[in-house]
Design an enzyme around this catalytic site. Structure first.
Site, PDB file in Angstrom:
ATOM      1  N   ASP A  50       0.871  -1.357  -0.182  1.00  0.00           N
ATOM      2  CA  ASP A  50       0.013   0.104   0.057  1.00  0.00           C
ATOM      3  C   ASP A  50       0.791   1.172  -0.044  1.00  0.00           C
ATOM      4  O   ASP A  50       1.947   1.214   0.465  1.00  0.00           O
ATOM      5  CB  ASP A  50      -0.726   0.236   1.213  1.00  0.00           C
TER       6      ASP A  50
HETATM    7  N1  URA Z   1      -1.397  -6.241   3.885  1.00  0.00           N
HETATM    8  C1  URA Z   1      -1.667  -4.782   3.812  1.00  0.00           C
HETATM    9  O1  URA Z   1      -2.943  -4.673   4.326  1.00  0.00           O
HETATM   10  N2  URA Z   1      -1.150  -3.877   3.256  1.00  0.00           N
HETATM   11  C2  URA Z   1       0.089  -4.063   2.740  1.00  0.00           C
HETATM   12  O2  URA Z   1       0.586  -3.090   2.029  1.00  0.00           O
HETATM   13  C3  URA Z   1       0.602  -5.289   2.516  1.00  0.00           C
HETATM   14  C4  URA Z   1      -0.136  -6.316   3.123  1.00  0.00           C
END
Ligand code: URA
Length: 267
Positions: A105
């Protein structure tokens, strides 16, 4: 990227590395029109003209594997129509086109693998391979043992129950918890949604391990090339699972175009 001459000859499928060394020593190899006999010679397979016994070698791009520590505030894709910072901004100096294996993310950080090996990357993302991904997370509140057990057994999300996970408490705090969670799937925002499901929103998330690779002390925004040992460990993961499942390497049936398209979709 420069690599050893004997590797270039071997990668072109002409001879084993040892035989390629013999060919060089015998004066059968020319680089840019000059006979080269030194075994340590390095060449850029995409720029230098290599001839063996008077015949041009077809250039084969070297395999590239990079490990990047993505900082917060960067998209894990290579471009963004909205003009936000992307990991491409951090990859100056990488001569070849590499693709991210999976995603993180915008506000997450940590280990990202990038490679020009579309098929290998595609296979590592395939749910069949269950490649473990470990995240160090800071979450709101203190998790009870029951909540940890339910994360480990699987929680129900809108896209179904999550598979087994491993959760380890790593640091004690009064208002927040620091945990390490290992999952074997790759659904979008999975870790955040799992923690949300047990009532403890994620405040900070760093991917610290991906299969046999570890982030170590690589600083945010920095990248490094995988060592041969790490690259071999990745290939070994695939070999092991393929042989366990008795599969005839299904991802390699994808065309390079299909592999790249799958990579762009992420996982
Ligand atoms: N899980 C998430 O919620 N975000 C990420 O960036 C990676 C795994």
């Amino acid at each position: 990227m420069e690599v050893r001459l004997q590797k270039v000859i071997a990668d072109a499928g002409l001879a084993s590395r040892r035989k390629a060394e013999a060919m060089i020593a015998q004066g059968r190899v020319c680089v840019n029109g000059r006979i080269v006999r030194e075994l340590g010679t390095r060449v850029d397979p995409l720029k230098d003209h290599v001839k063996v016994d008077g015949r041009h070698l077809k250039p084969v791009p070297p395999q590239v594997f990079l490990l990047l520590n993505k900082p917060k505030g960067y998209l894990s894709s290579l471009s963004d129509p909205a003009g936000r910072p992307t990991i491409s901004d951090l990859l100056g100096g990488v001569g070849l086109r590499v693709f991210p294996v999976g995603r993180l993310d915008f506000d997450s950080e940590g280990l990202m693998l990038l490679t020009n090996q579309g098929e290998l990357a595609q296979a590592l993302l395939h749910p069949r391979y269950h490649v473990p991904k470990t995240y160090l997370i800071k979450v709101k509140g203190i998790l009870s043992d029951e909540e940890i057990t339910s994360l480990e057994r699987g929680v129900v999300l809108r896209d179904g129950r999550t598979g087994p996970a491993m959760v380890k408490k790593v640091r004690k705090a009064t208002e927040n918890s620091w945990l390490e969670i290992t999952i074997y799937e790759g659904r979008k925002h999975q870790v955040k949604r799992m923690l949300e499901a047990v009532g403890h929103p994620v405040l900070k998330l760093t991917r610290v391990r991906f299969g046999p690779l570890a982030l170590g002390d690589l600083a945010p925004g920095e990248y490094r090339y995988l060592t041969n040992r790490e690259a071999n460990a990745l290939r070994a993961v695939l070999k092991r699972v393929e042989s366990q499942a008795g599969l005839a390497s299904p991802p390699s049936r994808l065309t390079p175009h299909a592999s790249r398209a799958a990579l762009r979709r992420g996982a």
